[in-house]
Enzyme design. Structure first.
Site, PDB file in Angstrom:
ATOM      1  N   GLY A  12     -17.551 -10.772-123.128  1.00 40.69           N
ATOM      2  CA  GLY A  12     -16.314 -11.347-123.958  1.00 40.69           C
ATOM      3  C   GLY A  12     -15.591  -9.824-123.658  1.00 40.69           C
ATOM      4  O   GLY A  12     -14.868  -9.567-125.305  1.00 40.69           O
ATOM      5  N   ASN A  14     -12.619  -9.747-123.085  1.00 41.06           N
ATOM      6  CA  ASN A  14     -11.418 -10.785-123.220  1.00 41.06           C
ATOM      7  C   ASN A  14     -11.619 -10.503-124.093  1.00 41.06           C
ATOM      8  O   ASN A  14     -10.099 -10.723-125.115  1.00 41.06           O
ATOM      9  CB  ASN A  14     -10.753 -11.392-121.794  1.00 41.06           C
ATOM     10  CG  ASN A  14     -10.639 -11.297-120.516  1.00 41.06           C
ATOM     11  OD1 ASN A  14     -10.792  -9.604-119.965  1.00 41.06           O
ATOM     12  ND2 ASN A  14     -10.440 -12.185-119.711  1.00 41.06           N
ATOM     13  N   ARG A  90     -18.428 -23.386-117.218  1.00 42.11           N
ATOM     14  CA  ARG A  90     -18.889 -24.648-117.465  1.00 42.11           C
ATOM     15  C   ARG A  90     -17.990 -25.014-116.784  1.00 42.11           C
ATOM     16  O   ARG A  90     -17.080 -24.808-117.823  1.00 42.11           O
ATOM     17  CB  ARG A  90     -19.406 -24.782-118.716  1.00 42.11           C
ATOM     18  CG  ARG A  90     -21.121 -23.701-119.106  1.00 42.11           C
ATOM     19  CD  ARG A  90     -22.364 -24.711-118.050  1.00 42.11           C
ATOM     20  NE  ARG A  90     -23.709 -23.566-118.820  1.00 42.11           N
ATOM     21  CZ  ARG A  90     -24.537 -23.646-117.894  1.00 42.11           C
ATOM     22  NH1 ARG A  90     -24.522 -25.097-116.509  1.00 42.11           N
ATOM     23  NH2 ARG A  90     -25.380 -22.916-117.990  1.00 42.11           N
ATOM     24  N   HIS A 108      -8.246 -17.197-115.913  1.00 42.20           N
ATOM     25  CA  HIS A 108      -9.063 -17.167-114.262  1.00 42.20           C
ATOM     26  C   HIS A 108      -8.920 -15.787-113.305  1.00 42.20           C
ATOM     27  O   HIS A 108      -7.466 -15.863-113.095  1.00 42.20           O
ATOM     28  CB  HIS A 108      -8.604 -18.636-113.810  1.00 42.20           C
ATOM     29  CG  HIS A 108      -9.388 -18.612-113.024  1.00 42.20           C
ATOM     30  ND1 HIS A 108     -10.722 -19.402-112.817  1.00 42.20           N
ATOM     31  CD2 HIS A 108      -9.187 -18.712-110.937  1.00 42.20           C
ATOM     32  CE1 HIS A 108     -10.800 -19.161-110.879  1.00 42.20           C
ATOM     33  NE2 HIS A 108      -9.960 -19.129-110.324  1.00 42.20           N
ATOM     34  N   SER A 135      -4.194 -15.468-113.637  1.00 44.12           N
ATOM     35  CA  SER A 135      -3.786 -16.617-114.385  1.00 44.12           C
ATOM     36  C   SER A 135      -4.348 -17.406-115.537  1.00 44.12           C
ATOM     37  O   SER A 135      -5.549 -16.917-116.062  1.00 44.12           O
ATOM     38  CB  SER A 135      -4.424 -18.085-113.076  1.00 44.12           C
ATOM     39  OG  SER A 135      -3.539 -17.486-111.770  1.00 44.12           O
ATOM     40  N   ASP A 144      -9.707 -26.049-112.604  1.00 45.90           N
ATOM     41  CA  ASP A 144      -8.236 -25.279-112.815  1.00 45.90           C
ATOM     42  C   ASP A 144      -7.136 -25.504-111.679  1.00 45.90           C
ATOM     43  O   ASP A 144      -7.032 -24.676-110.910  1.00 45.90           O
ATOM     44  CB  ASP A 144      -9.020 -23.951-111.993  1.00 45.90           C
ATOM     45  CG  ASP A 144     -10.576 -22.688-112.455  1.00 45.90           C
ATOM     46  OD1 ASP A 144     -10.121 -22.980-113.173  1.00 45.90           O
ATOM     47  OD2 ASP A 144     -11.127 -22.707-112.098  1.00 45.90           O
TER      48      ASP A 144
END
Ligand code: GAR
Length: 197
Positions: A12, A14, A90, A108, A135, A144
């Site tokens: 975590g 980010n 997931r 991503h 991204s 994605d």
């Protein structure tokens, strides 16, 4: 004030950046809950920042659809304006996409559509490219492949390992994510509009 629910599987980092940004009274969004599909280390950030957490363990459900239904129920309780997949490792089932997209976004660690999937950093290294990237996308039913909100290139250095490269990509992801949350909250970015075009 925009309400954010952030879903994680890992450390975590980010998410931490988002929590720190939202400590600024001027920041127009707040994380109202942190959710995970497992006992992720990042759930400890809930305690540190005083944010409620929940876990919907993937392995506790017979299949992805049943897990998705439980996830929807948990997330909906917080009435979020935006649901952020910040390292949720997931694929979410179609019902989750139907419930929240386009207000369902995913970070991503590659320059999509290059290197989608669970190993974006490893795959870029294995391909021997000179640059990869970060991204931020709207989640749809592809892997994605949803509309791109923002992305930026990151160089691959000759002696990069998966970990050093990922560590250089993450700060870029954080910047893109925080800017997008700001833009959405300030109505400079319309995810419905982006998803239509
Ligand atoms: C981030 O790099 C995120 O983009 C990636 O997992 C990392 C989570 O790091 N997500 C994916 O690869 C999804 N396919 P964090 O837990 O330290 O924030």
């Amino acid at each position: 004030m925009q309400k954010l629910v952030v879903l994680i599987s890992g450390t975590g980092s980010n998410l931490r950046a988002l929590l720190e940004a939202s400590e600024d009274a001027e920041f127009p969004a707040r994380v109202v809950a942190i959710g995970a599909d497992r006992e992720a280390d990042g759930l400890l950030l809930g305690e540190e920042f005083g944010i409620p957490t929940f876990t919907v363990p993937f392995t506790a459900y017979p299949d992805r659809d049943a897990w998705g239904a439980a996830l929807i129920e948990q997330v909906r309780q917080w009435e979020p304006d935006l649901v952020i997949l910040s390292g949720l490792m997931r694929l979410v089932p179609p019902a989750v996409v139907d419930a929240f997209s386009p207000h369902l976004i995913n970070t991503h660690p590659a320059y999509l559509p290059e290197f989608p999937g669970a190993h974006g950093v490893r795959d870029a290294l294995a391909a021997g490219v000179e640059q990869t990237g970060a991204s931020l996308i709207v989640v749809d039913n592809s892997v994605d492949g949803g509309p791109i909100i923002a992305q930026e290139r990151v160089p691959v250095l000759p002696d990069d390992t998966e970990s050093t490269l990922h560590d250089r990509i993450k700060p870029v992801e954080r910047r893109l994510l925080i800017q997008a949350v700001l833009d959405i909250a300030n109505s400079h970015l319309d995810l419905k509009e982006l998803s239509r075009s």
